[in-house]
Motif scaffolding. Structure first.
Motif, PDB file in Angstrom:
ATOM      1  N   VAL A  68      -8.742  -4.181   0.746  1.00 44.10           N
ATOM      2  CA  VAL A  68      -9.346  -2.883   1.127  1.00 44.10           C
ATOM      3  C   VAL A  68      -8.601  -2.302   2.336  1.00 44.10           C
ATOM      4  O   VAL A  68      -8.210  -1.126   2.356  1.00 44.10           O
ATOM      5  N   GLU A  69      -8.390  -3.168   3.341  1.00 46.53           N
ATOM      6  CA  GLU A  69      -7.709  -2.690   4.556  1.00 46.53           C
ATOM      7  C   GLU A  69      -6.252  -2.324   4.265  1.00 46.53           C
ATOM      8  O   GLU A  69      -5.728  -1.332   4.764  1.00 46.53           O
ATOM      9  N   MET A  70      -5.611  -3.160   3.434  1.00 44.10           N
ATOM     10  CA  MET A  70      -4.198  -2.913   3.122  1.00 44.10           C
ATOM     11  C   MET A  70      -4.008  -1.565   2.439  1.00 44.10           C
ATOM     12  O   MET A  70      -3.101  -0.798   2.765  1.00 44.10           O
ATOM     13  N   ARG A  81      -5.927   0.972   2.700  1.00 47.70           N
ATOM     14  CA  ARG A  81      -6.198   2.020   3.703  1.00 47.70           C
ATOM     15  C   ARG A  81      -4.962   2.320   4.551  1.00 47.70           C
ATOM     16  O   ARG A  81      -4.548   3.459   4.685  1.00 47.70           O
ATOM     17  N   THR A 103       1.705  -2.921   5.711  1.00 47.26           N
ATOM     18  CA  THR A 103       1.120  -4.040   4.956  1.00 47.26           C
ATOM     19  C   THR A 103       1.529  -5.372   5.570  1.00 47.26           C
ATOM     20  O   THR A 103       0.705  -6.268   5.746  1.00 47.26           O
ATOM     21  N   LEU A 160      -0.152  -5.933   8.897  1.00 45.23           N
ATOM     22  CA  LEU A 160      -1.564  -6.262   8.662  1.00 45.23           C
ATOM     23  C   LEU A 160      -1.718  -7.715   8.202  1.00 45.23           C
ATOM     24  O   LEU A 160      -2.602  -8.438   8.668  1.00 45.23           O
ATOM     25  N   TYR A 171      -3.939 -10.643  10.019  1.00 40.42           N
ATOM     26  CA  TYR A 171      -4.986 -11.397   9.332  1.00 40.42           C
ATOM     27  C   TYR A 171      -4.673 -12.896   9.352  1.00 40.42           C
ATOM     28  O   TYR A 171      -5.578 -13.724   9.486  1.00 40.42           O
ATOM     29  N   ARG A 225      -6.913   2.835  13.539  1.00 37.78           N
ATOM     30  CA  ARG A 225      -7.339   3.298  12.215  1.00 37.78           C
ATOM     31  C   ARG A 225      -7.738   2.145  11.307  1.00 37.78           C
ATOM     32  O   ARG A 225      -8.064   2.359  10.147  1.00 37.78           O
ATOM     33  N   LEU A 226      -7.686   0.919  11.820  1.00 40.21           N
ATOM     34  CA  LEU A 226      -8.232  -0.197  11.041  1.00 40.21           C
ATOM     35  C   LEU A 226      -9.754  -0.065  10.976  1.00 40.21           C
ATOM     36  O   LEU A 226     -10.376   0.466  11.888  1.00 40.21           O
ATOM     37  N   ARG A 227     -10.355  -0.546   9.905  1.00 44.01           N
ATOM     38  CA  ARG A 227     -11.810  -0.503   9.783  1.00 44.01           C
ATOM     39  C   ARG A 227     -12.401  -1.854   9.379  1.00 44.01           C
ATOM     40  O   ARG A 227     -13.547  -2.140   9.658  1.00 44.01           O
ATOM     41  N   VAL A 228     -11.629  -2.693   8.707  1.00 44.27           N
ATOM     42  CA  VAL A 228     -12.192  -3.886   8.085  1.00 44.27           C
ATOM     43  C   VAL A 228     -11.964  -5.154   8.921  1.00 44.27           C
ATOM     44  O   VAL A 228     -12.664  -6.151   8.736  1.00 44.27           O
TER      45      VAL A 228
END
Lengths: 62, 712
Positions: A25-27, A29, B388, B391, B395, B426-429
């Motif tokens: 989901v984050e990727m 986005r 990507t 991110l 993670y 702008r990250l949300r999760v």
């Protein structure tokens, strides 16, 4: 939920799938790709089920 | 936006020097390939050459992360180097934990595979880079600067002179007699002169806007945080010995003793350490413990500087922020421990989030913008494949943190939630991911820890009076003047830092340019205070996690953006020089019982040689070396309270089941005197009273330490 289910190892792969969904989901986005239909709903559902499962384990074995 | 363009933003003047083999990272690539090859050979041949341990240490701390980053085209920038260290550490912890849980602790094939893969990828990257560099005929241009040439000489000379003075001062310090104030009263005055020279050099170089100031910051880290390592005969702090013992247990047996200690349920750090121990071919990792604070503070200082540069600080402000971090980090959580590693990962994640996934707080919720008055943030961040990959890195670091330390994920959740609420990213999760990962690990990976006693863990949530009492009240209970001075210096540094940081926020708020991200990072740790007293240590952790943001805010307050008059720098220097004795008092005020004499170390070794498996050893206080070896074989317990007859009756009962000993050591004696206001001869009195019951025999004595065995 039965004790057999709570003490089984089914929760581990389910947690891994949930975490992978959250990452996807984050990727989607941040990379600006079009979001696949239903991905966010599926992730929310998976998180909900996992949290309930974990809470049930806490209540049962605490 | 290309990842290369983004990550060189923190040092734009070298952007034109891509053909330079140092600046474009070819030298680092080559070094990594070479290190991988040597590491492979060391593991394969099981050599006992002296260089094996340092080579393996360099390999595990840098090479896997750097190889991964370069494989995906990351540039050679300061953030790249620090990210490589963080990624390598995370890789080590993830691989170690996976090997303990699922891999039957097959460290040998894993070591060969990892080093071989790193060598192949590293060699390929190096060849590609050399090819690209030789095709480019650009000569490095460098940016024209107005810095006089003599400034670099001032930096180098000040560091050389200061290091000589610091070394001389340490050699002329009375090492065996730390008073109730710890190191501050024992240190020679020449040491303080050396510190003053480092700070003076730093400010002169900063005033002229030169990057050579970083040399002085490095010297400051060494002089302040390397001090006990340079001064004391043995590694300090009893918990570091325990951690070394846990690492040794995993390295030798490949198993987790979850029922012995909760830390084995979050064993990523220890399992990673176990891998390093086996690959390095050493008997333990005690050789790392002495200088671990230097590593942790060095990496943290670099991250503070990067964070400052990202959040609108000038070069001079970032240098001062880094130097302030050295002078204000009295908390003592930077020893060989999972929390120190997790803190570095936390700061790295936050830094990468703000570099790669920024948002403009001034475009957030309207009423919040009116209240917060944020400054604009036009940092572009990453898009597409680069985003990507960044991110994925964040993670992976989060997962490594979750399996290694139980508390740090809470700080990360709090910080990222606030950053999202304030529209600083702008990250949300990410916070949801970390929270779910934490709960899942707690439920499935750490079930031994909570089965049957959830109430003990969650019972303190929200109970403010209990939390305040354990975090503050119990720490200020001593009546001795010296002890109160140490406690007061800690509180003064913490409250002073928070007050100045708040003042900085208010000043920038009045100018409609509130540093929202920094304010979030400053506030974020406080809600965690309400969760758990954590043995009275939660307040310390909160101080630690607020410190990077506090230092940057203070630097923004005291160092103006425009070049200022010399007397302003002079005042900053006076302030920093004045802080250093306060820092040493706060940081090393417990040194009389946290340092270990040669007698303490010999006593521990002899004890481990003599006591049989299954023995129980009682300690008068926990300030002693324990579990440094034979973690699975020997148990340490707190001596019961009561009269000598009561204690003896209790121990005699236990001696029917196992061998029972009482260990009375010099560090325990010092702890009783300094922290518990006991008389200097309290341990001798206790020993005499116990021996008068005629139920004990002396097993051995080393100096003033003694091991008594309860007669069966």
């Amino acid at each position: 939920m039965s004790r057999e289910l709570l003490s089984s190892t089914v929760g581990v792969p389910f947690a891994l799938v949930t975490l992978t969904l959250l990452f996807l989901v984050e990727m989607v986005r941040v990379s600006g790709r079009p979001r696949p239909f239903g991905l966010r709903s599926l992730a929310v559902l998976a998180v909900g089920v996992l949290v309930v499962f974990i809470a049930a384990r806490f209540v049962t074995y605490a | 936006m290309n990842i290369a363009q983004l990550l060189v933003d923190e040092r734009p003047d070298i952007a034109g020097a891509r053909a330079d083999p140092v600046a474009n990272g070819t030298v680092a690539d080559l070094t990594c390939a070479l290190l991988s090859l040597v590491a492979f050979a060391c593991i394969a041949t099981d050599t006992h050459m002296w260089f094996r341990a340092p080579v393996m240490l360099l390999f595990v701390l840098f090479v896997p992360g750097w190889t991964l980053l370069r494989m995906f085209g990351a540039p050679a920038s300061m953030l790249g180097y620090v990210a490589a260290i963080g990624l390598s550490t995370a890789c080590l912890m993830l691989l170690g934990e996976a090997l303990v849980l699922f891999g039957s602790w097959k460290w040998f094939p894993l070591g060969l595979t990892l080093t071989a893969v790193c060598w192949v990828i590293g060699a390929r990257t190096t060849l590609r880079r050399v090819h690209v560099a030789s095709a480019s005929l650009d000569k490095p241009t460098g940016a024209a600067t107005n810095v006089p040439r003599w400034v670099s000489a001032v930096s180098v000379c000040s560091v050389v002179v200061a290091n000589s003075l610091v070394t001389w001062g340490i050699r002329h310090t009375e090492r065996e007699h730390f008073g109730i104030l710890g190191l501050v009263t024992a240190l020679s005055s020449v040491y303080w002169l050396g510190l003053a020279v480092i700070i003076a050099g730093l400010l002169v170089v900063c005033y002229h806007g030169s990057r050579w100031a970083w040399l002085n910051v490095a010297a400051l880290v060494g002089a302040l945080h390397g001090l006990p390592g340079l001064l004391e005969p043995n590694p300090r702090f009893s918990v570091a010995y325990i951690h070394s013992g846990f690492v040794e247990q995993i390295a030798n047996n490949g198993t987790l003793l979850r029922s012995l200690d909760a830390r084995f349920s979050w064993a990523g750090f220890f399992a990673g350490g176990g891998l390093l121990q086996r690959w390095a071919g050493t008997e333990s990792l005690m050789w790392l413990v002495r200088y671990a604070p230097l590593f942790y503070n060095g990496v943290t200082v670099a991250l503070v500087a990067l964070l400052a540069l990202r959040l609108r600080a000038t070069q001079a402000q970032s240098v001062v922020a880094a130097a302030l971090f050295c002078c204000l980090n009295w908390i003592g959580q930077d020893y060989f421990a999972p929390q120190a590693t997790a803190f570095v990962l936390y700061l790295l994640i936050v830094t990468v989030v703000l570099y790669a996934f920024p948002a403009d707080p001034s475009l957030g919720i309207r009423w919040l913008v009116r209240v917060m008055r944020p400054g604009m943030d036009v940092h572009p961040g990453l898009r597409g494949r680069s985003a990507t990959l960044a991110l994925l890195g964040c993670y992976a670091l989060s997962v490594a943190m979750v399996i290694s330390h139980q508390l740090t994920p809470a700080f990360l959740v709090s910080a990222t939630l606030l950053l999202i609420a304030a529209n600083a990213t702008r990250l949300r999760v990410l916070p949801v991911f970390v929270l779910v990962a934490f709960l899942a690990w707690l439920s499935f990976g750490a079930s031994v820890y909570w089965f049957g006693h959830v109430e003990d863990i969650t019972g303190s949530v929200g109970r403010v009076s209990t939390l305040v009492n354990q975090n503050v009240g119990s720490r200020t209970a001593s009546h001795a003047l010296g002890r109160r001075l140490v406690i007061l210096s800690r509180m003064a540094l913490a409250v002073g830092a928070w007050a100045l940081a708040s003042l900085s926020i208010v000043r920038q708020w009045r100018r409609w340019s509130t540093p929202v991200a920094l304010a979030c990072l400053l506030v974020a740790p406080f809600p965690v205070l309400l969760l758990q007293p954590y043995g009275g240590e939660m307040a310390l952790r909160v101080c630690y996690f607020t410190l990077p943001a506090a230092c940057i805010l203070i630097a923004q307050l005291v160092v103006p953006k425009m070049r200022t008059a010399w007397w302003q720098w002079f005042l900053i220097g006076v302030g920093m020089v004045a802080i250093t004795p306060l820092f040493v008092t706060a940081r090393f005020g417990n040194e009389s019982f946290e340092a270990f004499s040669n007698d303490d170390v010999v006593f521990d070794r002899t004890l481990n040689d003599l006591v049989p498996d299954g023995s129980t050893i009682f300690l008068a206080s926990q300030q002693a070396i324990k579990y440094s070896e034979r973690v699975a074989d020997v148990r340490f317990r707190q001596l019961p309270r009561g009269t000598p007859d009561d204690i003896t009756a209790d121990l005699v009962k236990q001696s029917h089941r196992t061998h029972v000993y009482i260990a009375l050591t010099e560090s325990q004696a010092a702890y009783g005197v300094v922290a518990l206001d006991r008389s200097p001869s309290w341990m001798q009195s206790l020993r005499s009273e116990l021996e008068s019951t005629d139920q004990y025999r002396v097993v051995f004595e080393v100096g003033e330490s003694v091991l008594l065995e309860v007669k069966p």
